[in-house]
Structures are given as structure tokens and as C-alpha cells.
Design an enzyme around this catalytic site. Sequence first.
Site, short mmCIF file in Angstrom:
data_model
loop_
_atom_site.label_atom_id
_atom_site.label_comp_id
_atom_site.label_asym_id
_atom_site.label_seq_id
_atom_site.Cartn_x
_atom_site.Cartn_y
_atom_site.Cartn_z
N LYS A 205 -10.11 6.49 3.58
CA LYS A 205 -9.48 5.44 4.38
C LYS A 205 -8.64 6.09 5.48
O LYS A 205 -7.78 6.94 5.17
CB LYS A 205 -8.53 4.65 3.48
CG LYS A 205 -9.00 3.27 3.15
CD LYS A 205 -7.95 2.60 2.31
CE LYS A 205 -8.15 1.13 2.21
NZ LYS A 205 -7.11 0.53 1.39
C1 E4P Z 1 -7.25 -2.79 1.80
O1 E4P Z 1 -8.03 -1.87 1.69
C2 E4P Z 1 -5.81 -2.73 1.50
O2 E4P Z 1 -5.59 -1.95 0.37
C3 E4P Z 1 -5.22 -4.07 1.19
O3 E4P Z 1 -6.11 -5.10 1.25
C4 E4P Z 1 -3.83 -4.24 1.70
O4 E4P Z 1 -3.47 -5.57 1.81
P1 E4P Z 1 -2.05 -6.20 1.45
O5 E4P Z 1 -1.10 -5.06 1.22
O6 E4P Z 1 -1.70 -7.04 2.62
O7 E4P Z 1 -2.28 -7.00 0.22
#
Ligand code: E4P
Length: 230
Positions: free
Chosen positions: A92
Site C-alpha cells: 500500500k
Molecule cells: C483501506 O485500505 C483502509 O485501510 C481503510 O479502508 C481506512 O478507512 P477508515 O480508516 O476511514 O475506516
Amino acid sequence: MGGWGKELELWIDSGDIEEIKKAVELGAITGVTTNPTLIAKVGYTKDFREVVREICRIVDGPVSVEAVSLHADGIVEEARELVKLGDNVVIKIPVIPEGLKAMKRLSQEGIRVNATLVFSTNQALLAARAGAAYVSPFIGRLDDIGHNGMQVVRDAAQIFRSYNMPTRVIAASIRHPLHVIEAAKAGAHVATIPYRVIEQMVKHPLTDIGLERFLADWQKVVKQEAVKCP
Ligand code: E4P
């Protein structure tokens, strides 16, 4: 069904090994996304790399793990180490200029990238052109500030499909079950879902009431049978 197919996939968005195990056991979840916040929330005492190895053993499909360097060289170095933790690791990387540079280099090395912290279709497009295998628009966080998060999913998916681009759209930052349905209708290739929302998706009060009734009625059948054949 493997994790790399073209069909709509449902992944779990979690850093919690126990939650991930429970979700994968349900049979519908084929991948995992983690992020530093999700991992920190669990408060592991063991090494982070061991946690990633274990998650990679639980699920066959992609496991997204975030690189935290802010410079392309550092991101590339981190990614090369992280992919050693499991064949299914996807890196990521945030959509910032240094992140895009790293995406290009990593995709040329055959390392799969999930472009994260995507808040616009332009960011998704740049990441796709830089070689990202996945882009993750954060729906919930956009909705939180009064924007239409799902529109980014819809636009990116439409553009990638119309140009036959191989990049897949992950609907991320999902807050509730309706987001999952909307993401599927918007053409997302993947929805990554918190465990709490997966539980909400499974549950329906009419299923519980119906089951209770079936079981009660079945008891009547069993009793009648017992009377007939004492
Ligand atoms: C996606 O890969 C992220 O981990 C995730 O969806 C973060 O979203 P949030 O912190 O707004 O729930």
C-alpha cells in the site's frame, strides 16, 4: 475462488488476526487490507512482520501492507522487504509524488501496489498510469466531509473499464452495509470491509425469527413421530 480473479471480491479491512480468521472462515472473504492505524489498534506485543506472515497464511488472496517511508527510495526498499513476508503481499502506497515514483519502479519489478489514501479520480488515474494494481478511494472519509465518496469509485471503475486498464478499484473506508451494495453497483472490483460491517451484512432479524420458527415446528414433527413409533 482465488484472490486474483476478475469477479467482485469482498475483503476484510482489519489488522486483527482473530477477526481476519473469523471473517475468512465465513467463506466469502478473499483478501485483507491493513493499515498502520488498524495494526496499532490491536496492540500486538509480537513483531509486526510476524503479524503479516500470519495474516498471509490465513488468506490465499491479496494482503495489503502499508509502506510508511515518505521518499521513493525508502518506499521501494520497504516494499522489497515486505513482499518477502508472503507471496500474497501487496504494497500500500499513498498517492503523493514520491509514492507515484515508487509505484512506477515497483510495478516494473513485478511488485503489486495498492494506491491508498485516494480521494479523487485524478489521483486514481495517476496511480493507475504509474502501474498500481489497485487503487483505493476512501468512501467513508469523503462522505464525512460532505463529498460523494462513491462517485470516485464509479468514475475510476468506468474509466479503467472503458480503456481496458488492468487496475482494479477497491472501495475502502466502508462504514456500513449499504456502502458495500453501492460499491458493487458502482462497479468496484473489490470492497474492503471492517469486521463489524461484515457482521451487520450477515445478520437479518427475519432470518433469526424464521429459523426460530422452523426449529420450533421441527420439534412438533419429531414429537409426532415419537408418538407414532414409540
Ligand atoms: C483501506 O485500505 C483502509 O485501510 C481503510 O479502508 C481506512 O478507512 P477508515 O480508516 O476511514 O475506516
